[in-house]
Design a protein around this motif. Structure first.
Motif, mmCIF file in Angstrom:
data_model
loop_
_atom_site.group_PDB
_atom_site.id
_atom_site.type_symbol
_atom_site.label_atom_id
_atom_site.label_comp_id
_atom_site.label_asym_id
_atom_site.label_seq_id
_atom_site.Cartn_x
_atom_site.Cartn_y
_atom_site.Cartn_z
ATOM 1 N N ALA A 10 0.796 -1.175 0.087
ATOM 2 C CA ALA A 10 -0.026 -0.051 0.026
ATOM 3 C C ALA A 10 0.713 1.212 -0.105
ATOM 4 O O ALA A 10 1.950 1.317 0.625
ATOM 5 C CB ALA A 10 -1.058 0.073 1.184
ATOM 6 N N ALA A 11 0.560 2.281 -0.684
ATOM 7 C CA ALA A 11 1.177 3.407 -0.833
ATOM 8 C C ALA A 11 1.637 4.219 0.699
ATOM 9 O O ALA A 11 2.524 4.819 0.847
ATOM 10 C CB ALA A 11 0.360 4.445 -1.941
ATOM 11 N N SER A 12 0.546 3.964 1.340
ATOM 12 C CA SER A 12 0.725 4.623 2.730
ATOM 13 C C SER A 12 1.506 3.665 3.639
ATOM 14 O O SER A 12 1.915 4.101 4.867
ATOM 15 C CB SER A 12 -0.743 4.486 3.618
ATOM 16 N N ASP A 13 2.003 2.612 3.436
ATOM 17 C CA ASP A 13 2.778 1.771 4.283
ATOM 18 C C ASP A 13 4.175 2.231 4.348
ATOM 19 O O ASP A 13 4.726 3.075 3.461
ATOM 20 C CB ASP A 13 3.130 0.067 3.486
ATOM 21 N N THR A 14 4.482 2.020 5.694
ATOM 22 C CA THR A 14 6.114 2.887 6.026
ATOM 23 C C THR A 14 6.915 1.537 5.697
ATOM 24 O O THR A 14 6.668 0.242 6.137
ATOM 25 C CB THR A 14 6.033 2.845 7.743
ATOM 26 N N ARG A 15 7.833 1.816 4.891
ATOM 27 C CA ARG A 15 8.951 0.777 4.212
ATOM 28 C C ARG A 15 10.407 0.857 5.300
ATOM 29 O O ARG A 15 10.790 2.114 5.381
ATOM 30 C CB ARG A 15 9.418 0.958 3.026
ATOM 31 N N VAL A 16 10.660 -0.183 5.870
ATOM 32 C CA VAL A 16 11.879 -0.139 6.756
ATOM 33 C C VAL A 16 12.891 -1.215 6.292
ATOM 34 O O VAL A 16 12.535 -2.225 6.244
ATOM 35 C CB VAL A 16 11.441 -0.725 8.275
ATOM 36 N N LEU A 17 13.962 -0.692 6.128
ATOM 37 C CA LEU A 17 15.146 -1.404 5.754
ATOM 38 C C LEU A 17 15.852 -1.766 7.026
ATOM 39 O O LEU A 17 16.538 -0.892 7.410
ATOM 40 C CB LEU A 17 16.022 -0.890 4.553
ATOM 41 N N VAL A 18 15.895 -3.178 7.227
ATOM 42 C CA VAL A 18 16.970 -3.740 8.482
ATOM 43 C C VAL A 18 18.242 -4.313 8.030
ATOM 44 O O VAL A 18 18.197 -5.029 7.141
ATOM 45 C CB VAL A 18 15.954 -4.551 9.338
ATOM 46 N N MET A 19 19.223 -3.614 8.381
ATOM 47 C CA MET A 19 20.519 -4.194 7.915
ATOM 48 C C MET A 19 21.388 -4.855 9.173
ATOM 49 O O MET A 19 21.215 -4.090 10.205
ATOM 50 C CB MET A 19 21.257 -2.832 7.367
ATOM 51 N N SER A 20 21.802 -6.049 9.090
ATOM 52 C CA SER A 20 22.645 -6.469 10.026
ATOM 53 C C SER A 20 23.991 -6.990 9.363
ATOM 54 O O SER A 20 24.038 -7.452 8.435
ATOM 55 C CB SER A 20 21.791 -7.648 10.364
ATOM 56 N N HIS A 21 24.944 -6.950 10.220
ATOM 57 C CA HIS A 21 26.214 -7.297 9.801
ATOM 58 C C HIS A 21 26.516 -8.717 9.376
ATOM 59 O O HIS A 21 27.565 -9.152 8.779
ATOM 60 C CB HIS A 21 27.330 -6.973 10.992
ATOM 61 N N ILE A 107 13.898 -0.305 -3.445
ATOM 62 C CA ILE A 107 12.848 -0.743 -2.268
ATOM 63 C C ILE A 107 12.228 0.557 -1.676
ATOM 64 O O ILE A 107 11.446 0.345 -1.056
ATOM 65 C CB ILE A 107 13.458 -1.578 -1.538
ATOM 66 N N ARG A 108 13.097 1.737 -1.855
ATOM 67 C CA ARG A 108 12.538 2.985 -1.324
ATOM 68 C C ARG A 108 12.142 3.019 -0.064
ATOM 69 O O ARG A 108 11.052 3.260 0.412
ATOM 70 C CB ARG A 108 11.498 3.542 -2.183
ATOM 71 N N PRO A 109 13.044 2.573 0.951
ATOM 72 C CA PRO A 109 12.629 2.676 2.460
ATOM 73 C C PRO A 109 12.408 4.103 3.008
ATOM 74 O O PRO A 109 13.120 4.871 2.824
ATOM 75 C CB PRO A 109 13.792 1.893 3.049
ATOM 76 N N ASP A 110 11.533 4.187 3.965
ATOM 77 C CA ASP A 110 11.145 5.363 4.717
ATOM 78 C C ASP A 110 12.410 5.257 5.954
ATOM 79 O O ASP A 110 12.625 6.547 6.515
ATOM 80 C CB ASP A 110 9.827 5.327 5.324
ATOM 81 N N VAL A 111 12.816 4.116 6.405
ATOM 82 C CA VAL A 111 13.551 4.170 7.619
ATOM 83 C C VAL A 111 14.383 3.062 7.070
ATOM 84 O O VAL A 111 14.283 1.939 6.445
ATOM 85 C CB VAL A 111 12.726 3.776 8.831
ATOM 86 N N VAL A 112 15.903 3.495 7.311
ATOM 87 C CA VAL A 112 16.953 2.620 7.200
ATOM 88 C C VAL A 112 17.259 2.291 8.766
ATOM 89 O O VAL A 112 18.119 3.118 9.295
ATOM 90 C CB VAL A 112 18.390 2.843 6.435
ATOM 91 N N HIS A 113 17.513 1.088 9.054
ATOM 92 C CA HIS A 113 17.812 0.757 10.725
ATOM 93 C C HIS A 113 18.842 -0.297 10.501
ATOM 94 O O HIS A 113 18.768 -1.482 10.257
ATOM 95 C CB HIS A 113 16.780 0.076 11.369
ATOM 96 N N ARG A 136 14.805 8.302 7.387
ATOM 97 C CA ARG A 136 15.328 8.228 8.871
ATOM 98 C C ARG A 136 16.431 7.318 8.948
ATOM 99 O O ARG A 136 16.077 6.032 8.756
ATOM 100 C CB ARG A 136 14.323 8.260 9.765
ATOM 101 N N ILE A 137 17.469 7.608 9.493
ATOM 102 C CA ILE A 137 18.591 6.678 9.822
ATOM 103 C C ILE A 137 18.771 6.437 11.202
ATOM 104 O O ILE A 137 18.975 7.191 11.867
ATOM 105 C CB ILE A 137 20.081 7.060 9.197
ATOM 106 N N VAL A 138 18.683 5.163 11.720
ATOM 107 C CA VAL A 138 18.845 4.689 12.983
ATOM 108 C C VAL A 138 19.778 3.520 12.920
ATOM 109 O O VAL A 138 20.028 2.545 12.151
ATOM 110 C CB VAL A 138 17.267 3.900 13.247
ATOM 111 N N VAL A 139 20.787 3.869 14.061
ATOM 112 C CA VAL A 139 21.859 2.888 14.355
ATOM 113 C C VAL A 139 21.978 2.114 15.616
ATOM 114 O O VAL A 139 21.825 2.980 16.547
ATOM 115 C CB VAL A 139 23.154 3.475 13.878
ATOM 116 N N THR A 140 21.756 0.845 15.772
ATOM 117 C CA THR A 140 21.717 0.271 17.023
ATOM 118 C C THR A 140 23.149 -0.198 17.263
ATOM 119 O O THR A 140 23.811 -0.703 16.541
ATOM 120 C CB THR A 140 20.934 -1.020 16.962
ATOM 121 N N LEU A 141 23.491 0.160 18.410
ATOM 122 C CA LEU A 141 25.146 -0.022 18.855
ATOM 123 C C LEU A 141 25.103 -1.336 19.537
ATOM 124 O O LEU A 141 24.378 -1.263 20.475
ATOM 125 C CB LEU A 141 25.535 1.135 19.650
#
Length: 420
Positions: A10-21, A107-113, A136-141
């Motif tokens: 859906a166009a309104s869905d929030t897209r999140v890209l989760v990146m793991s090492h 994939i056009r994410p709204d958030v890259v975590h 929005r860029i989020v980084v978990t330490l």
């Protein structure tokens, strides 16, 4: 760049890209497990669409110029890396920039975590910002990698003594072959890319305070514990009877920093006490050869109260933990938020841990378990004797132990952070 066609969104869905090492289907570390569980939970949420990118350092050969493959399905990508500079956490592979940019546009994410920046390289933060200026860029330490060049674990090189403070001179003392000037420039390099991050996440307050002291503004970092799958799905075996002795369990990676030698020293001091048993569940095959040899030699001469049970699949951890009376976490470094502590609490098993860092934060002494002096086999042995002599202590603590957050609760906190 061609990617598998994802289902309609859906166009309104929030897209999140989760990146793991790393990918938990290849590696079983706590960070990659936490990242993938978050991705799976987001996939279940109405209004959210999650994608997962992991690294394959040395696991999958890059063929035909394919930088991002999809061996696990349409929404899962594996980045096949080449070189990596672990001193600067820099990725010199120029082909990655082009291919990552194409993937981000696809994939056009709204958030890259990003869970960890190792293997990816800090430059990926700049690639994301240039490709997606509004994302929005989020980084978990997960460790102290930016602060400490010694595997990000803030212990002195050689002695493994706890490091209280980092800096160009202090780090040069651990690495005399690297000049203070190079450590100064390393810090500038890392902080330059960290300025691109909208929000940092720390799984423990202890780790957050270390990074704040190092230079991350307090208002840009949030403390969010890594959740675990719903404890109610685990099932609960009855607490083992205490009238036939007490069994203490060690679970996880067997290494120096995880305090395996502390555990062996404690067992040696308890030799002859038939009421105390120690079971070791874990693997040491990925450790340096000299340590593997040391483990094999020490296990050959280990006292009879210690039994090595071998490696285990994480799917069996609940049953294994519920077969012991308490879980021992004897790490000699600060730790952050060890998954084994969350698992033990979820399985209602008291935790006996070193009195430092994220361990002491997660385990309240006398409430969730008991502390002993970090690095001291004598202190651990004294605690085990005390619990064997007064067995009611372990039974009483069942009523005060904390219940760790679930993945669902962690995802709720992350969604708040994503919305900004």
């Amino acid at each position: 760049m061609a990617v598998a066609t994802p289902p309609a969104v859906a166009a309104s869905d929030t897209r999140v890209l989760v990146m793991s090492h790393m990918d938990p289907r290849v590696s079983k570390g706590g960070a990659e497990i936490a990242a993938f569980q978050l991705h799976e939970e987001l996939c279940r949420r109405p209004g959210y669409r999650s994608f997962f990118v992991s690294c394959a350092p040395g696991k999958i050969e890059r063929r035909d110029g394919v930088v991002f493959g999809q061996p696990f399905g349409a929404d899962n990508f594996v980045y096949t890396m080449r070189e990596f500079d672990h001193f600067l956490h820099s990725n010199p592979d120029g082909e990655t920039v082009t291919e990552l940019t194409a993937l981000l546009h696809e994939i056009r994410p709204d958030v890259v975590h990003m869970h960890h920046y190792t293997n990816f390289g800090l430059e990926m933060l700049l690639t994301v910002r240039r490709a997606l200026p509004k994302a929005r860029i989020v980084v978990t330490l997960h460790e102290y990698l930016a602060i400490c060049n010694h595997f990000g674990q803030m212990v002195k090189r050689g002695s493994f003594a706890l490091c209280q403070k980092s800096g160009p001179r202090e780090c040069h003392g651990c690495f005399p072959e690297i000049s203070p000037q190079d450590f100064f420039l390393r810090e500038l390099f890392i902080k330059r890319f960290f300025r691109l991050v909208d929000r940092f996440v720390a799984p423990s307050a202890f780790l957050a305070e270390r990074y704040i002291a190092w230079g991350i503004p307090r208002e840009r970092i949030s403390v969010v514990e890594n959740g675990i799958p719903d404890p109610e799905r685990r099932g609960q075996l009855p607490y083992p009877t205490l009238d036939r002795g007490i069994t203490f369990g060690f679970f996880g990676q067997i290494s120096r920093l995880k305090g395996f030698n502390v555990l062996l020293d404690a067992a040696a001091q308890l030799d002859g006490d038939d009421d105390i048993r120690i079971e070791v569940h874990g693997d040491y095959s990925s450790q340096p050869e000299d340590f593997q040899r040391e483990v094999r030699e020490r296990l050959l001469t280990a006292p009879r109260n210690l039994r090595y049970m071998g490696p285990y699949d994480n799917g069996r951890v609940d049953t294994l933990m519920q077969s012991v009376h308490a879980v021992v976490v004897p790490s000699i470094w600060w730790e952050n938020s060890p998954l084994v502590i969350q698992e033990a609490l979820a399985n209602r098993r008291p935790v006996l841990c070193s009195d430092i860092g994220g361990m002491a934060e997660k385990v309240r002494d006398g409430v969730d378990g008991f502390h002993f002096q970090s690095g001291s086999g004598a202190s651990l042995a004294a605690l085990l004797r005390r619990l064997a002599a007064d067995r009611g202590l372990l039974a009483e603590i069942q009523g005060t132990m904390a219940i760790p957050p679930t993945v669902c609760e962690t995802a709720d906190r992350m969604i708040d952070i994503y919305s900004g």
